[in-house]
Design a protein around this motif. Structure first.
Motif, PDB file in Angstrom:
ATOM      1  N   GLN A   1       0.838  -1.195   0.000  1.00 34.42           N
ATOM      2  CA  GLN A   1       0.000   0.000   0.000  1.00 34.42           C
ATOM      3  C   GLN A   1       0.870   1.241   0.000  1.00 34.42           C
ATOM      4  O   GLN A   1       1.847   1.339   0.730  1.00 34.42           O
ATOM      5  N   TYR A   2       0.517   2.217  -0.831  1.00 36.81           N
ATOM      6  CA  TYR A   2       1.265   3.458  -0.863  1.00 36.81           C
ATOM      7  C   TYR A   2       1.075   4.215   0.450  1.00 36.81           C
ATOM      8  O   TYR A   2       0.005   4.159   1.070  1.00 36.81           O
TER       9      TYR A   2
ATOM     10  N   SER B   1       0.714   7.340   0.994  1.00 32.69           N
ATOM     11  CA  SER B   1      -0.335   8.364   0.947  1.00 32.69           C
ATOM     12  C   SER B   1      -1.706   7.753   1.218  1.00 32.69           C
ATOM     13  O   SER B   1      -2.569   8.400   1.823  1.00 32.69           O
ATOM     14  N   ASP B   2      -1.918   6.502   0.780  1.00 31.71           N
ATOM     15  CA  ASP B   2      -3.185   5.826   1.062  1.00 31.71           C
ATOM     16  C   ASP B   2      -3.328   5.543   2.553  1.00 31.71           C
ATOM     17  O   ASP B   2      -4.432   5.613   3.112  1.00 31.71           O
ATOM     18  N   GLN B   3      -2.224   5.207   3.197  1.00 28.28           N
ATOM     19  CA  GLN B   3      -2.265   4.967   4.640  1.00 28.28           C
ATOM     20  C   GLN B   3      -2.590   6.245   5.405  1.00 28.28           C
ATOM     21  O   GLN B   3      -3.307   6.218   6.409  1.00 28.28           O
TER      22      GLN B   3
ATOM     23  N   PRO C   1      -7.539   5.691   0.722  1.00 29.06           N
ATOM     24  CA  PRO C   1      -7.492   5.496  -0.722  1.00 29.06           C
ATOM     25  C   PRO C   1      -8.386   6.485  -1.465  1.00 29.06           C
ATOM     26  O   PRO C   1      -9.350   7.020  -0.901  1.00 29.06           O
ATOM     27  N   ILE C   2      -8.058   6.740  -2.713  1.00 29.56           N
ATOM     28  CA  ILE C   2      -8.857   7.626  -3.555  1.00 29.56           C
ATOM     29  C   ILE C   2     -10.222   6.981  -3.805  1.00 29.56           C
ATOM     30  O   ILE C   2     -10.293   5.803  -4.148  1.00 29.56           O
TER      31      ILE C   2
ATOM     32  N   SER D   1      -7.335   1.736  -9.263  1.00 35.55           N
ATOM     33  CA  SER D   1      -7.451   2.205  -7.895  1.00 35.55           C
ATOM     34  C   SER D   1      -6.774   3.558  -7.707  1.00 35.55           C
ATOM     35  O   SER D   1      -7.352   4.481  -7.124  1.00 35.55           O
ATOM     36  N   ARG D   2      -5.550   3.686  -8.198  1.00 35.65           N
ATOM     37  CA  ARG D   2      -4.796   4.923  -7.989  1.00 35.65           C
ATOM     38  C   ARG D   2      -5.371   6.105  -8.754  1.00 35.65           C
ATOM     39  O   ARG D   2      -5.073   7.258  -8.463  1.00 35.65           O
TER      40      ARG D   2
END
Length: 305
Positions: free
Chosen positions: A4-5, A7-9, A13-14, A151-152
């Protein structure tokens, strides 16, 4: 497992709500397919054969592209991520993506034919490896790449393990739609509800509008379930079973009346020219959610399923 990136943490998530595959996302898919062609991942179905024997050494890109063009509309080969447009003083390049439904068809085509190419003996004379293939692993890795791009970029589609494309419902609605709806005891009604749920997840807006039609058909059938000879009395019995509290019972009756009127006024079950057309996916979401929530409540009799 995909990492998981950060930024998502931190931000979450977007939200995956967009039904348009942008040029940026299309570029990521093109990168995945181009890499797969170059490393021989399509070589199991479109083999480039070693001149010295029958061993596969890569992908025959020409055969791959001809097969793709014969099946998929709207995708050019070589794959385009930019277009040229005249600006009066010359041409300028702009990011480009084909129609989103054509892209999804292309993704399905690639998933059907991809395998993981495993290098074997090195053939020094021709400077290549002979390849073997693992279909299951190749498809899993391709799905991971495509779904990560979706997802991104906040795209509301998901490539499934069987190669189908599923549209992701809004989070609150998705939770309701994945709830188990108990059998009503009426095979036709159960079939209408299930058909509506299945069509709702289609990436094609036309099919998603058909989901509304099926759900409103289910509503009309449900209304006569308790008392087939007297629909008004049958509806009353359904509402009584759903709530014994007078104010909530009144709310449900008003909602039942409103939903019936929506079915008669909008182009859901009827197609006369005076009916109001439904033209956007988010409106399908809203109407489907309202009707599904009502049907779910009445089928369960107001009790937790």
């Amino acid at each position: 497992m995909t990492t998981q990136y950060f930024s998502d943490q931190e931000r979450g998530p977007i939200p995956r709500t967009s039904e348009t595959i942008t040029p940026v996302a299309w570029g990521g898919i093109v990168a995945a397919v181009t890499s797969a062609v170059q490393d021989g991942s399509f070589g199991e179905d479109f083999p480039d054969v070693c001149p010295d024997g029958s061993c596969v050494c890569g992908t025959d890109a020409q055969s791959f592209s001809r097969a793709m063009l014969a099946e998929i509309r709207g995708i050019n080969w070589p794959l385009q991520t930019e277009v040229s447009e005249s600006q009066g003083y010359g041409y300028e390049r702009f990011p480009y993506a084909p129609d989103s439904l054509d892209i999804l068809d292309f993704v399905q085509f690639c998933h059907r034919h991809v395998s993981k190419a495993i290098p074997g003996r090195y053939h020094s004379f021709h400077s290549h490896h002979h390849l073997s293939f693992n279909r299951k692993t190749g498809r899993a890795e391709f799905r991971d790449w495509v779904n990560r791009v979706f997802s991104r970029n906040g795209i509301a589609f998901d490539l499934q393990s069987d190669g189908s494309i599923k549209r992701l419902a809004p989070p609150v609605l998705a939770e309701a739609l994945h709830s188990h709806v108990p059998s009503t005891g009426d095979t036709s009604l159960d079939g209408l509800i299930e058909d509506a749920r299945r069509k709702f997840f289609s990436p094609d807006l036309t099919v998603r509008k058909e989901a509304l039609e099926k759900l409103w058909d289910a509503w009309e059938r449900l209304k006569s379930l308790r008392n087939p000879s007297n629909k008004k009395k049958s509806v009353g019995q359904l509402l009584d079973a759903a709530s014994s509290e007078s104010k909530f019972r009144e709310l449900l009756e008003n909602e039942a009346r409103s939903l019936t009127e929506i079915g008669n006024s909008f182009m859901i079950r009827h197609t006369e020219v005076q009916k109001v057309a439904i033209t956007t996916s988010i409106h399908v979401d809203y109407l489907f959610h309202r009707m599904f929530a009502m049907i779910y409540l009445l089928v369960t009799g107001g009790k937790q399923a």
